[in-house]
Design a protein around this motif. Structure first.
Motif, PDB file in Angstrom:
ATOM      1  N   LYS A 163      -3.170 -23.783  21.644  1.00 39.29           N
ATOM      2  CA  LYS A 163      -2.421 -24.069  19.565  1.00 39.29           C
ATOM      3  C   LYS A 163      -3.761 -24.836  18.874  1.00 39.29           C
ATOM      4  N   THR A 164      -3.954 -26.249  20.123  1.00 44.23           N
ATOM      5  CA  THR A 164      -5.272 -26.663  19.394  1.00 44.23           C
ATOM      6  C   THR A 164      -6.704 -26.778  19.114  1.00 44.23           C
ATOM      7  N   THR A 165      -6.770 -25.353  20.088  1.00 42.93           N
ATOM      8  CA  THR A 165      -8.056 -25.068  20.192  1.00 42.93           C
ATOM      9  C   THR A 165      -8.020 -23.804  19.202  1.00 42.93           C
ATOM     10  N   THR A 166      -6.683 -23.145  18.731  1.00 45.80           N
ATOM     11  CA  THR A 166      -6.682 -21.742  18.620  1.00 45.80           C
ATOM     12  C   THR A 166      -7.234 -22.510  16.694  1.00 45.80           C
ATOM     13  N   VAL A 167      -6.897 -24.126  16.206  1.00 42.81           N
ATOM     14  CA  VAL A 167      -7.023 -24.133  15.170  1.00 42.81           C
ATOM     15  C   VAL A 167      -7.753 -25.289  14.670  1.00 42.81           C
ATOM     16  N   ARG A 168      -8.490 -25.663  15.579  1.00 43.43           N
ATOM     17  CA  ARG A 168     -10.202 -25.780  15.845  1.00 43.43           C
ATOM     18  C   ARG A 168     -11.125 -24.082  15.479  1.00 43.43           C
ATOM     19  N   ILE A 169     -10.870 -23.533  15.756  1.00 48.66           N
ATOM     20  CA  ILE A 169     -11.515 -22.295  15.524  1.00 48.66           C
ATOM     21  C   ILE A 169     -11.357 -21.439  14.925  1.00 48.66           C
ATOM     22  N   LEU A 170     -10.402 -21.744  14.186  1.00 48.33           N
ATOM     23  CA  LEU A 170     -10.029 -21.680  12.604  1.00 48.33           C
ATOM     24  C   LEU A 170     -10.728 -23.099  11.446  1.00 48.33           C
ATOM     25  N   ALA A 171     -10.659 -23.782  12.356  1.00 47.95           N
ATOM     26  CA  ALA A 171     -10.791 -24.693  11.012  1.00 47.95           C
ATOM     27  C   ALA A 171     -12.503 -24.408  10.886  1.00 47.95           C
ATOM     28  N   THR A 172     -13.452 -24.488  12.209  1.00 49.60           N
ATOM     29  CA  THR A 172     -14.529 -23.626  12.145  1.00 49.60           C
ATOM     30  C   THR A 172     -15.669 -24.535  13.110  1.00 49.60           C
ATOM     31  N   LEU A 173     -14.231 -26.014  13.766  1.00 48.75           N
ATOM     32  CA  LEU A 173     -15.184 -26.847  14.710  1.00 48.75           C
ATOM     33  C   LEU A 173     -15.306 -26.465  16.033  1.00 48.75           C
ATOM     34  N   THR A 174     -15.094 -25.415  16.318  1.00 45.63           N
ATOM     35  CA  THR A 174     -15.249 -25.077  18.475  1.00 45.63           C
ATOM     36  C   THR A 174     -15.602 -22.754  18.131  1.00 45.63           C
ATOM     37  N   ARG A 175     -16.219 -22.953  18.277  1.00 48.56           N
ATOM     38  CA  ARG A 175     -16.679 -21.026  18.031  1.00 48.56           C
ATOM     39  C   ARG A 175     -15.920 -20.256  19.420  1.00 48.56           C
ATOM     40  N   PRO A 176     -15.406 -19.653  18.409  1.00 46.09           N
ATOM     41  CA  PRO A 176     -15.074 -18.236  19.731  1.00 46.09           C
ATOM     42  C   PRO A 176     -15.288 -17.694  20.704  1.00 46.09           C
ATOM     43  N   ASP A 177     -15.151 -17.300  21.727  1.00 43.88           N
ATOM     44  CA  ASP A 177     -16.025 -16.500  22.766  1.00 43.88           C
ATOM     45  C   ASP A 177     -16.005 -14.875  22.479  1.00 43.88           C
ATOM     46  N   GLY A 224     -14.018 -11.444  19.787  1.00 46.15           N
ATOM     47  CA  GLY A 224     -13.099 -11.443  19.086  1.00 46.15           C
ATOM     48  C   GLY A 224     -12.634 -12.009  17.374  1.00 46.15           C
ATOM     49  N   SER A 225     -12.157 -11.111  16.417  1.00 48.64           N
ATOM     50  CA  SER A 225     -12.504 -11.708  15.114  1.00 48.64           C
ATOM     51  C   SER A 225     -11.351 -11.968  14.688  1.00 48.64           C
ATOM     52  N   VAL A 226     -12.064 -13.501  13.664  1.00 51.95           N
ATOM     53  CA  VAL A 226     -11.003 -14.267  13.569  1.00 51.95           C
ATOM     54  C   VAL A 226     -12.124 -14.792  11.678  1.00 51.95           C
ATOM     55  N   ARG A 227     -10.420 -14.595  11.242  1.00 48.12           N
ATOM     56  CA  ARG A 227     -11.330 -14.667   9.784  1.00 48.12           C
ATOM     57  C   ARG A 227      -9.712 -15.110   9.429  1.00 48.12           C
ATOM     58  N   VAL A 228     -10.628 -15.972   8.069  1.00 50.98           N
ATOM     59  CA  VAL A 228      -9.511 -17.095   7.064  1.00 50.98           C
ATOM     60  C   VAL A 228      -9.499 -16.681   5.683  1.00 50.98           C
ATOM     61  N   ALA A 229      -9.005 -16.511   5.226  1.00 48.39           N
ATOM     62  CA  ALA A 229      -8.551 -15.917   3.500  1.00 48.39           C
ATOM     63  C   ALA A 229      -9.221 -14.985   3.615  1.00 48.39           C
ATOM     64  N   GLY A 230      -9.481 -13.801   4.346  1.00 45.20           N
ATOM     65  CA  GLY A 230     -10.468 -12.974   4.067  1.00 45.20           C
ATOM     66  C   GLY A 230     -12.075 -13.804   4.442  1.00 45.20           C
ATOM     67  N   HIS A 231     -12.280 -14.637   5.057  1.00 47.57           N
ATOM     68  CA  HIS A 231     -13.822 -15.245   5.386  1.00 47.57           C
ATOM     69  C   HIS A 231     -13.911 -15.285   6.911  1.00 47.57           C
ATOM     70  N   ASP A 232     -15.012 -14.326   7.339  1.00 52.02           N
ATOM     71  CA  ASP A 232     -15.044 -14.712   8.878  1.00 52.02           C
ATOM     72  C   ASP A 232     -16.196 -16.212   9.183  1.00 52.02           C
ATOM     73  N   VAL A 233     -14.955 -16.686  10.322  1.00 53.80           N
ATOM     74  CA  VAL A 233     -15.293 -18.190  11.019  1.00 53.80           C
ATOM     75  C   VAL A 233     -17.251 -18.938  11.146  1.00 53.80           C
ATOM     76  N   LEU A 234     -17.342 -17.258  11.763  1.00 52.14           N
ATOM     77  CA  LEU A 234     -18.733 -17.785  12.296  1.00 52.14           C
ATOM     78  C   LEU A 234     -19.445 -17.535  11.625  1.00 52.14           C
ATOM     79  N   ARG A 235     -19.517 -15.681  10.051  1.00 49.22           N
ATOM     80  CA  ARG A 235     -21.038 -15.916   9.110  1.00 49.22           C
ATOM     81  C   ARG A 235     -20.783 -16.647   8.162  1.00 49.22           C
ATOM     82  N   GLU A 236     -19.127 -16.716   7.838  1.00 47.49           N
ATOM     83  CA  GLU A 236     -19.275 -17.150   5.867  1.00 47.49           C
ATOM     84  C   GLU A 236     -18.431 -18.848   6.376  1.00 47.49           C
ATOM     85  N   ARG A 237     -18.919 -19.788   7.418  1.00 51.60           N
ATOM     86  CA  ARG A 237     -18.587 -21.509   7.591  1.00 51.60           C
ATOM     87  C   ARG A 237     -18.469 -21.884   6.615  1.00 51.60           C
TER      88      ARG A 237
END
Length: 320
Positions: free
Chosen positions: A45-59, A61-74
């Motif tokens: 749970k906490t790791t998921t939230v940290r990835i969504l908040a751009t605090l931890t990089r995923p190994d 998969g695709s992660v988007r928040v409000a349509g924005h990619d958490v890696l390319r559009e931090r």
């Protein structure tokens, strides 16, 4: 164009050394309302939230928040979200007003605008009377309210709350629940992780249960109870001998038992004919059972069912 989801995870993976924390997690959270992530400790749970908040990089998969990619559009993601973690991120030596004013200045507001924003939030969270006190003098409930106020300085559209009421007394928890509900009614999308199943049941429109780093099930509280939390008939016996005979007769149909109290429970559909049939089966002479109760399913039942053993992702969950 249709509105993008608040959160969209596809095959999200994350490991720390040899420990796999997220193992192909896929989840879609629509905009608006309160959504909860449940799961045992270590479920991710906490790791998921940290990835969504751009605090931890995923190994992977695709992660988007409000349509924005958490890696390319931090930067865009960070302008959209706010995070209130398990521990209040406050300066204990500053006052409540100083904490909020400082954060408002960091978002780019002028001094007058920052003070106005701080005053508005202090009033909204019932902290005006304590605005001039150092935060180290605040109670636990006051600190959590101030932390939540701090997370709203930048007017986010999506807010992540990681165990927001941990350590609070019941009155403080209920007060924070009301504030979370107000946020949702104001149009903010709230994604919270919690260990309190009552909290998820009361607040969340949709609940996702994580287990083993994957999505075990997702739906409304009522839907999850219907699918995974059978009603139960709870029976109390007059004597130990009668209890033992009934337990043996029911066998693996017993879903809960407390021998010291001569109590056991068996699943039922809750209908009068089925309850009557069970009572006649276990107590045909009608002298052994001294008390019985038909209990509705709870999120506790759902949680235990989905996390007590290895659980495959629910095939009914969209996108999985």
């Amino acid at each position: 164009m249709p509105e993008p989801p608040a959160v969209e995870l596809v095959d999200l993976r994350k490991s720390f050394g040899d420990v796999v924390v997220l193992d192909g997690l896929s989840l879609r959270v629509p905009m608006g309302g309160v959504h909860a992530l449940l799961g045992p400790n270590g479920a991710g749970k906490t790791t998921t939230v940290r990835i969504l908040a751009t605090l931890t990089r995923p190994d992977a998969g695709s992660v988007r928040v409000a349509g924005h990619d958490v890696l390319r559009e931090r930067r865009r993601v960070r302008r959209t979200i706010s995070l209130a973690g398990q521990h209040a991120a406050l300066d204990d030596e500053q006052t409540g007003a100083e904490n909020l004013t400082m954060l408002a200045r960091l978002t780019g507001l002028s001094r007058p605008a920052a003070r106005e924003r701080a005053a508005t939030l202090l009033e909204r969270f019932d902290l005006t009377a304590a605005a001039g006190r150092r935060v180290r003098t605040y109670s636990g409930g006051m600190r959590r309210r101030l932390d939540l106020a701090a997370s709203l300085v930048g007017t986010p559209s999506v807010i992540f709350l990681d165990e927001p009421t941990t350590g609070l007394d019941l009155r403080s928890r209920q007060g924070l629940w009301e504030m979370i509900g107000e946020l949702a009614r104001a149009g903010v999308t709230v994604l919270l992780t919690t260990q309190y199943l009552e909290e998820a049941d009361r607040l969340a429109e949709r609940i996702a249960v994580l287990h083993g780093g994957r999505l075990a099930a997702e739906g409304s509280a009522a839907d999850l109870k219907r699918r995974y939390g059978a009603q139960r008939l709870e029976l109390t016996w007059a004597d130990t001998a009668g209890y033992a005979v009934a337990a043996a007769r029911l066998g693996d149909r017993v879903i809960h038992q407390e021998p010291a109290r001569r109590e056991l429970a068996v699943a039922t559909d809750g209908s009068a004919p089925h309850v009557r049939h069970l009572l006649d089966e276990v107590d045909p002479d009608r002298h052994g059972v001294v008390r019985f109760t038909v209990r509705e399913a709870t999120l506790d039942d759902v949680f235990l069912t989905l996390t007590s053993a290895a659980t495959r992702p629910d095939p009914e969950v969209a996108g999985v």
